[in-house]
Design a protein around this motif. Structure first.
Motif, PDB file in Angstrom:
ATOM      1  N   PRO A   1       0.838  -1.206   0.000  1.00  0.00           N
ATOM      2  CA  PRO A   1       0.000   0.000   0.000  1.00  0.00           C
ATOM      3  C   PRO A   1       0.871   1.254   0.000  1.00  0.00           C
ATOM      4  O   PRO A   1       1.731   1.407   0.866  1.00  0.00           O
TER       5      PRO A   1
ATOM      6  N   TRP B   1      -2.866   5.075  -1.325  1.00  0.00           N
ATOM      7  CA  TRP B   1      -3.812   4.025  -0.925  1.00  0.00           C
ATOM      8  C   TRP B   1      -4.201   4.200   0.542  1.00  0.00           C
ATOM      9  O   TRP B   1      -5.376   4.130   0.899  1.00  0.00           O
TER      10      TRP B   1
ATOM     11  N   ARG C   1      -8.192  -4.628  -1.319  1.00  0.00           N
ATOM     12  CA  ARG C   1      -7.092  -5.525  -0.940  1.00  0.00           C
ATOM     13  C   ARG C   1      -7.554  -6.957  -1.155  1.00  0.00           C
ATOM     14  O   ARG C   1      -8.715  -7.286  -0.892  1.00  0.00           O
TER      15      ARG C   1
ATOM     16  N   PHE D   1      -2.854  -5.042  -3.598  1.00  0.00           N
ATOM     17  CA  PHE D   1      -3.587  -3.817  -3.302  1.00  0.00           C
ATOM     18  C   PHE D   1      -4.022  -3.185  -4.623  1.00  0.00           C
ATOM     19  O   PHE D   1      -3.230  -3.095  -5.568  1.00  0.00           O
TER      20      PHE D   1
ATOM     21  N   TYR E   1      -7.868   4.633   2.953  1.00  0.00           N
ATOM     22  CA  TYR E   1      -8.236   3.616   3.933  1.00  0.00           C
ATOM     23  C   TYR E   1      -8.362   4.271   5.299  1.00  0.00           C
ATOM     24  O   TYR E   1      -7.365   4.587   5.950  1.00  0.00           O
TER      25      TYR E   1
ATOM     26  N   VAL F   1      -0.344 -11.060  -1.334  1.00  0.00           N
ATOM     27  CA  VAL F   1      -1.176  -9.890  -1.047  1.00  0.00           C
ATOM     28  C   VAL F   1      -1.130  -8.903  -2.219  1.00  0.00           C
ATOM     29  O   VAL F   1      -0.050  -8.596  -2.747  1.00  0.00           O
TER      30      VAL F   1
ATOM     31  N   LEU G   1      -1.556  -5.050   7.259  1.00  0.00           N
ATOM     32  CA  LEU G   1      -2.025  -4.929   5.880  1.00  0.00           C
ATOM     33  C   LEU G   1      -1.172  -5.766   4.922  1.00  0.00           C
ATOM     34  O   LEU G   1      -1.681  -6.310   3.940  1.00  0.00           O
TER      35      LEU G   1
END
Length: 334
Positions: free
Chosen positions: A210, A214, A257, A240, A218, A238, A232
């Protein structure tokens, strides 16, 4: 599993292949030339400082020293099943937990105590999958002390509504004076139909971490400290997503996400700025993330939605997500 070209073993992957499904062969560290090889197939999730991280279908990451590789190649993703997923509570609960990991944790029998400096209840609550190894009253006292030592309220995350869930534990917690604060649904769906949605995805940008923009969209924390970034960034693979907006400070119009974990793709943090709503941006974000997860071999999707979020629930209904179980956070009374 064939690695040879003209009879030679070759390593044909590089750090540029992060995010792809790979097959590697290695010898144990410190072993001689005659040692038996070990093969691993999964998604290459990172390659940093001479260490590769690969996530196979089991979801349990494997760390491999680059110096032990004897062969490696990119392989096609496993074909995704297009039927709806079947899932046990235990399988799904563990996948959800791997997608949102705490900064520190400690076992209490089969329970797992989790903390992340207070960032979200999920990362700061007990996951009680099994027996704590103590009478319940003693276990609850241990939980209170553990969180009290960290200056945090004591929470236990329970589940109801599916085979193997914890209705009896919920009743016992209420009997011991614990208060239910928040409930949410865990929903599941086949992943391919989400990736097949007729959504505009050309503006969706996908990243492994992130960025500041980003994080500005959030809105679940005051200051994005290291503990926030660690939660995160946790999970097997993962991604984003962000859709650029027109704000001068670069705040995206929408974000999301996704964590790919074996056959599962978990969707979280899908948020759209109020001024950008009703443009299909949430659908675009989820479709782009679903397509990336399909590329990594996932076939089933899950997400969590609070029971009072009617707008999100309607969106997920249209995408084919159905309730699997509910989870609840119980807090120890002061």
């Amino acid at each position: 599993m064939e690695f040879t070209i003209g009879g030679r073993l070759e390593v044909r992957i590089t750090p540029a292949d992060v995010g792809k499904r790979v097959s590697v062969r290695r010898r144990p560290e410190g072993a001689g030339q005659g040692a038996m090889f070990t093969d691993t197939v999964g998604v290459l999730t990172s390659w940093d400082d001479g260490v590769l991280s690969i996530t196979p279908k089991s979801g349990e990451g494997v760390r491999i020293a680059e110096s032990t590789l004897v062969a490696g190649k990119v392989v096609p993703a496993a074909p995704a099943r297009r039927r709806g997923p079947a899932a046990s509570f235990d399988e799904l609960a563990r996948a959800c937990a791997r997608a949102w990991q705490p900064v520190e944790s400690e076992p209490l029998g089969d329970w797992r105590l989790r903390a992340a400096a207070g960032f979200t209840r999920r990362a700061n609550s007990v996951l009680p999958l099994g027996d704590p190894g103590l009478p319940l009253g003693e276990a609850l006292g241990r939980v209170r002390r553990w969180y009290g030592e960290r200056g945090l309220p004591a929470y236990i995350q329970t589940a109801t509504g599916a085979e193997g869930t914890q209705e009896e534990l919920c009743a016992e917690l209420e009997r011991h004076g614990w208060l239910r604060e928040v409930s949410a649904e865990v929903r599941i769906a086949a992943l391919a139909p989400v990736g097949d949605l007729d959504a505009e995805v050309t503006a969706v940008r996908l990243h492994r971490e992130p960025d500041t923009a980003w994080l500005s969209r959030y809105q679940r924390f005051d200051t994005p400290g290291d503990h926030v970034l660690r939660v995160l960034g946790s999970g097997p693979s993962v991604w984003f997503a962000s859709v650029p907006g027109d704000a001068e400070d670069g705040t995206p119009a929408a974000i999301g996400r996704c964590v790919v974990d074996g056959r599962w793709a978990g969707f979280m943090a899908v948020e759209v700025g109020p001024e950008y709503r009703r443009r299909g941006l949430a659908t675009s974000v989820m479709t782009a993330l679903a397509r990336r997860a399909l590329d990594e071999g996932a076939s089933a999707a899950w997400l969590q939605v609070e029971t009072d979020n009617e707008g999100a629930r309607a969106l997920y209904d249209r995408m084919g997500f159905a309730a699997h179980h509910r989870y609840h956070h119980f807090r120890a009374a002061e």
